[in-house]
Design a protein around this motif. Structure first.
Motif, PDB file in Angstrom:
ATOM      1  N   TYR A 158       2.216  45.798  -1.419  1.00 21.31           N
ATOM      2  CA  TYR A 158       0.863  45.818  -0.850  1.00 21.31           C
ATOM      3  C   TYR A 158       0.108  44.546  -1.165  1.00 21.31           C
ATOM      4  CZ  TYR A 158      -2.279  46.570  -4.824  1.00 21.31           C
ATOM      5  OH  TYR A 158      -3.033  46.415  -5.942  1.00 21.31           O
ATOM      6  N   TRP A 159       0.394  43.896  -2.327  1.00 20.08           N
ATOM      7  CA  TRP A 159      -0.313  42.673  -2.682  1.00 20.08           C
ATOM      8  C   TRP A 159       0.056  41.524  -1.742  1.00 20.08           C
ATOM      9  CZ3 TRP A 159       3.254  39.018  -3.603  1.00 20.08           C
ATOM     10  CH2 TRP A 159       4.497  39.422  -4.098  1.00 20.08           C
ATOM     11  N   MET A 160       1.247  41.579  -1.134  1.00 18.62           N
ATOM     12  CA  MET A 160       1.584  40.568  -0.131  1.00 18.62           C
ATOM     13  C   MET A 160       0.638  40.693   1.050  1.00 18.62           C
ATOM     14  SD  MET A 160       2.953  40.234   3.116  1.00 18.62           S
ATOM     15  CE  MET A 160       3.916  41.699   3.425  1.00 18.62           C
ATOM     16  N   TRP A 161       0.384  41.949   1.488  1.00 12.44           N
ATOM     17  CA  TRP A 161      -0.521  42.160   2.613  1.00 12.44           C
ATOM     18  C   TRP A 161      -1.937  41.712   2.265  1.00 12.44           C
ATOM     19  CZ3 TRP A 161       1.859  42.781   6.961  1.00 12.44           C
ATOM     20  CH2 TRP A 161       3.065  43.499   7.025  1.00 12.44           C
ATOM     21  N   SER A 162      -2.412  41.994   1.038  1.00 14.32           N
ATOM     22  CA  SER A 162      -3.777  41.584   0.682  1.00 14.32           C
ATOM     23  C   SER A 162      -3.895  40.062   0.647  1.00 14.32           C
ATOM     24  CB  SER A 162      -4.208  42.206  -0.656  1.00 14.32           C
ATOM     25  OG  SER A 162      -3.429  41.737  -1.733  1.00 14.32           O
ATOM     26  N   HIS A 163      -2.863  39.385   0.137  1.00 12.54           N
ATOM     27  CA  HIS A 163      -2.864  37.915   0.098  1.00 12.54           C
ATOM     28  C   HIS A 163      -2.899  37.347   1.519  1.00 12.54           C
ATOM     29  CE1 HIS A 163      -1.701  33.890  -1.496  1.00 12.54           C
ATOM     30  NE2 HIS A 163      -1.095  33.793  -0.314  1.00 12.54           N
ATOM     31  N   GLU A 164      -1.998  37.830   2.365  1.00 14.88           N
ATOM     32  CA  GLU A 164      -1.932  37.295   3.730  1.00 14.88           C
ATOM     33  C   GLU A 164      -3.170  37.682   4.539  1.00 14.88           C
ATOM     34  OE1 GLU A 164       0.169  35.029   4.531  1.00 14.88           O
ATOM     35  OE2 GLU A 164       1.329  35.269   2.703  1.00 14.88           O
ATOM     36  N   PHE A 165      -3.711  38.875   4.299  1.00 10.90           N
ATOM     37  CA  PHE A 165      -4.941  39.254   4.980  1.00 10.90           C
ATOM     38  C   PHE A 165      -6.055  38.281   4.626  1.00 10.90           C
ATOM     39  CE2 PHE A 165      -8.711  41.585   6.126  1.00 10.90           C
ATOM     40  CZ  PHE A 165      -8.338  42.290   7.259  1.00 10.90           C
ATOM     41  N   GLY A 166      -6.072  37.822   3.366  1.00 14.69           N
ATOM     42  CA  GLY A 166      -7.045  36.801   2.967  1.00 14.69           C
ATOM     43  C   GLY A 166      -6.915  35.543   3.806  1.00 14.69           C
ATOM     44  N   HIS A 167      -5.668  35.127   4.064  1.00 11.40           N
ATOM     45  CA  HIS A 167      -5.472  33.957   4.931  1.00 11.40           C
ATOM     46  C   HIS A 167      -6.024  34.208   6.325  1.00 11.40           C
ATOM     47  CE1 HIS A 167      -3.353  31.473   2.157  1.00 11.40           C
ATOM     48  NE2 HIS A 167      -2.240  32.197   2.110  1.00 11.40           N
ATOM     49  N   THR A 168      -5.813  35.411   6.859  1.00 13.29           N
ATOM     50  CA  THR A 168      -6.301  35.678   8.207  1.00 13.29           C
ATOM     51  C   THR A 168      -7.834  35.689   8.259  1.00 13.29           C
ATOM     52  OG1 THR A 168      -6.296  38.111   8.046  1.00 13.29           O
ATOM     53  CG2 THR A 168      -4.248  37.056   8.766  1.00 13.29           C
ATOM     54  N   LEU A 169      -8.482  35.884   7.110  1.00  9.52           N
ATOM     55  CA  LEU A 169      -9.940  35.788   7.051  1.00  9.52           C
ATOM     56  C   LEU A 169     -10.403  34.340   6.935  1.00  9.52           C
ATOM     57  CD1 LEU A 169     -10.799  38.712   4.601  1.00  9.52           C
ATOM     58  CD2 LEU A 169     -11.128  38.667   7.077  1.00  9.52           C
ATOM     59  N   GLY A 170      -9.458  33.433   6.637  1.00  9.99           N
ATOM     60  CA  GLY A 170      -9.802  32.022   6.481  1.00  9.99           C
ATOM     61  C   GLY A 170      -9.700  31.522   5.056  1.00  9.99           C
ATOM     62  N   PHE A 171      -9.297  32.385   4.113  1.00  9.01           N
ATOM     63  CA  PHE A 171      -9.176  31.962   2.713  1.00  9.01           C
ATOM     64  C   PHE A 171      -7.907  31.133   2.530  1.00  9.01           C
ATOM     65  CE2 PHE A 171     -11.148  36.334   1.496  1.00  9.01           C
ATOM     66  CZ  PHE A 171     -12.376  35.932   1.980  1.00  9.01           C
ATOM     67  N   LYS A 172      -8.028  30.035   1.800  1.00  2.00           N
ATOM     68  CA  LYS A 172      -6.856  29.241   1.435  1.00  2.00           C
ATOM     69  C   LYS A 172      -6.433  29.638   0.027  1.00  2.00           C
ATOM     70  CE  LYS A 172      -8.163  25.489   4.487  1.00  2.00           C
ATOM     71  NZ  LYS A 172      -8.493  24.063   4.611  1.00  2.00           N
ATOM     72  N   HIS A 173      -5.335  29.040  -0.459  1.00  2.00           N
ATOM     73  CA  HIS A 173      -4.894  29.332  -1.817  1.00  2.00           C
ATOM     74  C   HIS A 173      -5.961  28.867  -2.802  1.00  2.00           C
ATOM     75  CE1 HIS A 173      -0.448  29.376  -0.409  1.00  2.00           C
ATOM     76  NE2 HIS A 173      -1.015  30.562  -0.307  1.00  2.00           N
ATOM     77  N   SER A 174      -6.217  29.678  -3.815  1.00  2.00           N
ATOM     78  CA  SER A 174      -7.286  29.375  -4.759  1.00  2.00           C
ATOM     79  C   SER A 174      -6.826  28.351  -5.783  1.00  2.00           C
ATOM     80  CB  SER A 174      -7.752  30.651  -5.459  1.00  2.00           C
ATOM     81  OG  SER A 174      -6.673  31.323  -6.042  1.00  2.00           O
ATOM     82  N   ASN A 175      -7.760  27.503  -6.193  1.00  2.00           N
ATOM     83  CA  ASN A 175      -7.501  26.465  -7.183  1.00  2.00           C
ATOM     84  C   ASN A 175      -8.230  26.774  -8.479  1.00  2.00           C
ATOM     85  OD1 ASN A 175      -5.921  24.800  -5.501  1.00  2.00           O
ATOM     86  ND2 ASN A 175      -7.756  23.978  -4.532  1.00  2.00           N
ATOM     87  N   ILE A 176      -7.741  26.224  -9.569  1.00  2.00           N
ATOM     88  CA  ILE A 176      -8.386  26.370 -10.875  1.00  2.00           C
ATOM     89  C   ILE A 176      -8.354  25.020 -11.571  1.00  2.00           C
ATOM     90  CG2 ILE A 176      -7.825  28.822 -11.179  1.00  2.00           C
ATOM     91  CD1 ILE A 176      -5.469  27.967 -12.916  1.00  2.00           C
ATOM     92  N   PHE A 177      -9.209  24.877 -12.591  1.00  2.00           N
ATOM     93  CA  PHE A 177      -9.134  23.702 -13.451  1.00  2.00           C
ATOM     94  C   PHE A 177      -7.983  23.876 -14.432  1.00  2.00           C
ATOM     95  CE2 PHE A 177     -13.842  22.790 -12.796  1.00  2.00           C
ATOM     96  CZ  PHE A 177     -13.597  21.661 -12.032  1.00  2.00           C
TER      97      PHE A 177
END
Length: 199
Positions: free
Chosen positions: A138-157
């Motif tokens: 299910y976490w694969m779907w939540s990650h990819e759904f984020g992309h379909t909303l326009g979210f890119k991979h998150s960055n950190i310091f």
């Protein structure tokens, strides 16, 4: 622009390459709609993340769709288009659904676990996700759904200096993230599994 509120109907197309058995449809349906307990489906994830403003439901599921040989290279667009062609041949029009999700059997030539297209002037948000034999996660779907909303991979310091009182944020810090090798495990867009989208 597309409102991402309300109830969205999903067309799930469970496909397989010729001479390869499909992934179990029930496992994919549970990861999308529930049935394995709390915190285990995209439907529940989206309801929590949106505070009830967005839910998904099963519109229709087609399985045993033979999309032909995998080929000598990975081509997610070809796999998706073939699945849609087969759905239309069965009288199912993908345009009648809010979301179209395609699962194909494993192809080691594909570098993705799953792939989604960021929304643009040509693609409406939330439309397609193609999974490389990972639809049971299910976490694969939540990650990819984020992309379909326009979210890119998150960055950190990363590589910030540690002091006796904590971590110092200064010019010696570098920006990392899933594309750079350092995961932000607090966010599903950074490899954080079922963690919520950040505000």
């Amino acid at each position: 622009m597309r409102s991402m509120k309300g109830v969205f109907n999903v067309l799930l197309l469970n496909t397989h390459f010729s001479n390869t058995p499909q992934r179990p449809t029930d496992e994919i349906r549970k990861a999308l709609y529930g049935g394995k307990g709390p915190y285990s489906s995209l439907s529940e994830y989206l309801a929590l993340a949106s505070r009830g403003a967005l839910t998904i439901q099963e519109g229709k599921t087609l399985d045993n769709l033979d999309i032909g040989p995998a080929g000598d290279t990975c081509n997610s667009t070809r796999y998706r288009d073939k699945a849609i062609e087969l759905a239309k041949a069965q009288g199912v029009n993908p345009d009648d659904y809010d979301l179209v999700y395609v699962e194909h059997t494993a192809n080691s030539l594909c570098s993705y676990v799953a792939i989604a297209i960021l929304p643009s002037q040509l693609t409406k948000p939330g439309w397609y996700i193609v999974s490389n034999a990972s639809g049971h996660k299910y976490w694969m779907w939540s990650h990819e759904f984020g992309h379909t909303l326009g979210f890119k991979h998150s960055n950190i310091f990363v590589s910030c200096p540690a002091t006796a009182t904590g971590v110092k944020i200064d010019n010696s810090c570098k920006v990392g993230g899933t594309d750079g090798g350092s995961n932000d495990l607090s966010d599903t867009m950074g490899g954080g599994g079922g963690k919520m989208y950040p505000v």
